[in-house]
Design an enzyme around this catalytic site. Sequence first.
Site, short mmCIF file in Angstrom:
data_model
loop_
_atom_site.label_atom_id
_atom_site.label_comp_id
_atom_site.label_asym_id
_atom_site.label_seq_id
_atom_site.Cartn_x
_atom_site.Cartn_y
_atom_site.Cartn_z
N GLU A 123 0.82 -1.21 0.00
CA GLU A 123 0.00 0.00 0.00
C GLU A 123 0.86 1.27 0.00
OE1 GLU A 123 -3.45 -0.40 2.37
OE2 GLU A 123 -3.93 1.74 2.40
N GLU A 140 2.05 1.77 -3.47
CA GLU A 140 0.93 2.26 -4.27
C GLU A 140 0.74 3.76 -4.02
OE1 GLU A 140 -2.79 0.63 -2.85
OE2 GLU A 140 -3.75 0.82 -4.80
N CYS A 175 -8.60 -1.68 4.19
CA CYS A 175 -8.55 -2.94 4.95
C CYS A 175 -9.78 -3.14 5.81
CB CYS A 175 -7.28 -3.07 5.75
SG CYS A 175 -6.63 -1.56 6.37
N SER A 203 -7.37 2.13 -1.90
CA SER A 203 -6.20 1.30 -2.19
C SER A 203 -6.71 0.01 -2.80
CB SER A 203 -5.46 1.00 -0.89
OG SER A 203 -4.61 -0.11 -1.09
N LYS A 253 -15.71 -8.95 8.82
CA LYS A 253 -14.73 -9.86 8.21
C LYS A 253 -15.39 -11.15 7.76
CE LYS A 253 -10.94 -7.44 8.43
NZ LYS A 253 -10.19 -7.11 7.21
N GLU A 305 -16.58 -10.16 4.44
CA GLU A 305 -15.45 -9.98 3.52
C GLU A 305 -14.95 -11.33 3.00
OE1 GLU A 305 -11.58 -7.21 3.73
OE2 GLU A 305 -11.39 -8.93 5.04
N GLU A 309 -14.76 -12.52 -5.05
CA GLU A 309 -13.44 -12.30 -5.67
C GLU A 309 -12.31 -12.93 -4.85
OE1 GLU A 309 -15.61 -10.01 -4.73
OE2 GLU A 309 -14.69 -8.28 -3.75
N CYS A 322 -10.18 -1.23 15.07
CA CYS A 322 -10.50 -2.65 15.33
C CYS A 322 -10.62 -3.00 16.80
CB CYS A 322 -9.46 -3.55 14.70
SG CYS A 322 -9.60 -3.61 12.91
FE1 HC0 Z 1 -8.31 -5.28 11.89
FE2 HC0 Z 1 -6.84 -5.74 9.90
S1 HC0 Z 1 -6.25 -4.51 11.69
S2 HC0 Z 1 -8.93 -4.80 9.76
O1 HC0 Z 1 -8.38 -3.30 12.02
O2 HC0 Z 1 -5.99 -3.72 8.14
O3 HC0 Z 1 -10.75 -6.90 11.81
O4 HC0 Z 1 -7.42 -6.43 14.44
O5 HC0 Z 1 -7.28 -8.03 11.24
O6 HC0 Z 1 -7.53 -7.64 7.70
O7 HC0 Z 1 -4.13 -6.78 10.14
C1 HC0 Z 1 -9.86 -6.24 11.98
C2 HC0 Z 1 -7.85 -5.94 13.54
C3 HC0 Z 1 -7.46 -6.92 11.12
C4 HC0 Z 1 -7.21 -6.94 8.51
C5 HC0 Z 1 -5.14 -6.47 9.98
C6 HC0 Z 1 -6.30 -4.55 8.75
#
Ligand code: HC0
Length: 566
Positions: free
Chosen positions: A277, A280, A297, A317, A356, A359, A364, A500
């Site tokens: 990133e 990029e 992310c 990104s 997540k 996700e 994809e 997070c």
């Molecule tokens: Fe997070 Fe991650 S840091 S989103 O904030 O970027 O859920 O803990 O795992 O994928 O590394 C959440 C936390 C993750 C991802 C990482 C990012």
Amino acid sequence: SGKITINGQIIDFTDEKNILAVARKVGIDIPTLCYHPELTIAGACRLCVVEIERMGVQASCSTAPTDGMVVYTNSEKVNRVRKMVLELLLANHDRECTTCDSSGACKLQKYANDYGIKRLRYPNRTTMAPLDTSSLSIVRDPNKCILCGLCVRVCKEKQGIGVWDFKNRGSRTDIVAAMDQPLSESACINCGQCIAVCPTGALTSNSSSIQEIWAAIRDPKKTVVCQIAPAPRAALGEEFGLGSVDVTKKVVTALRKIGFDKVFDTVFTADMTTIEESNEFLSRLVKGENLPLFTSCCPGWVKYAEEFHPELLSNLSSCRSPQQMFGAVLKKKYAKELGIAPQDMFVVSVMPCTAKKYEAKRPEFTTEGAYDVDAVLTTVEAARMIKEAGIIFNTLEESEFDQPMQQATGSGVLFGTTGGVMESVIRYVAGKLLNAEGRVDVEFTRGMEDTKIASINVGDNKLNLAVVNGLSATEALIQKIQSGELDVQAVEVMACPGGCVGGGGQPFQNDNEHRKARASEIYGIDAKLELHKAQDNEDLNKIFEKYWGGCCNHDTHHDLHTHYNP
Ligand code: HC0
Ligand code: SF4
């Protein structure tokens, strides 16, 4: 400001907006179900009543303190009202507590116990409304909803989305997702903040993957691999009464005992994300293209951008999130190296996040038809599996993550809190452009404020940067950028308050105090780690070399980047 007397104790108040806040400040607890210090006040549940001289019984959440006020929080009258409130709520509540996902965390259950509610005059409800299980992330059980409205308020006020709303009035009042459709049909971005504020089991994470994971572990044909995200390491201990302390190495032991064949650290691919990133970002700066760059992310933010800001998708990104980068590494490369078909490797991640789960199921993110990440556990669900396996967590010995992707830098750990991705990028860029040795610590990115903006100089480059958490704050920031009022080159967005650490899959006490405690633990881990910038991760540099002949090239772009759907 002034003085009030609570239960005979004289207390100074300054800018507290209500009696409740004054009482809690000095350690006097008043029960509440519909109150949250970060949201507007509804005064709906009446559980927080107190007796005020010359004013009678009043809701303490919606009564401001005035000088000379005399308040009793636990008089006979007050407790009688509270018991009545609790009995009425329980009368209309599915009381199958033993099988409820929120058993032990439910505030209604706790208060019924605290106030000695014994025999109820009403039977358990007999007509049960169907559950909404349409969402990959969230389950709603209307039979456990007490209509406190916290989900309605958090989604509207903090996320600016307004998925939930009241329907009907009086005894027919209900809370429904937009247009009274299943949750999966709404604009919900799966952040789980409504779960985080729900006082009962009406909103819980969709924990259906637990059974799938046990099945995979018991299937001799499957190689089961687990990765653990940055944020759960500072919160999982709360589920075992340890508080917000770093339990990373105990979790590694616990996951091996559960039966995972390999245990890896998502921080490894957080470092990978930082490198891809940052490069990029540097190349966009040179070309003056697609700026500002928005981080990508956070899957809640990505879905929000797809729904509400398709014009910004080329600014996101193109990097996969660390979760999905690890999935790609495991299914596209590591499995082959072990001689395993992607279908025979089962990849699980432990995440602080309910989005997540969504996700991982985006079409994809697959390899030869198999998902790169097969199942996602929230922090709370991972703790439940540890308990189900009969593991005594607190006395576990510590162990290390598996080779050959073992190293992790402090900068990658910081991803778990708001500002951490930005700080990682700054460390990488400073290291690369200035050949800076040693530590680069950043100030402006830290702290729980929802919007942080600063200009920093990296050599000859002046960078204007923004860090934001919560989607209402994000929306306000986007408006400023689009109107030309604010000129920035990069923006870190996390949908949850505090990033997070405040994710919707974290243990129930998901308030600012806990978020701060978890974040400070994360900064503590970073301070102790010798590896500081993403480029210091030697294991990672070797993996880049072995699998793609280096980083930031055509092949890493193919495997580690993605596209978005307007
Ligand atoms: Fe997070 Fe991650 S840091 S989103 O904030 O970027 O859920 O803990 O795992 O994928 O590394 C959440 C936390 C993750 C991802 C990482 C990012
Ligand atoms: Fe709103 Fe987030 Fe709950 Fe979805 S998960 S309804 S976006 S608070």
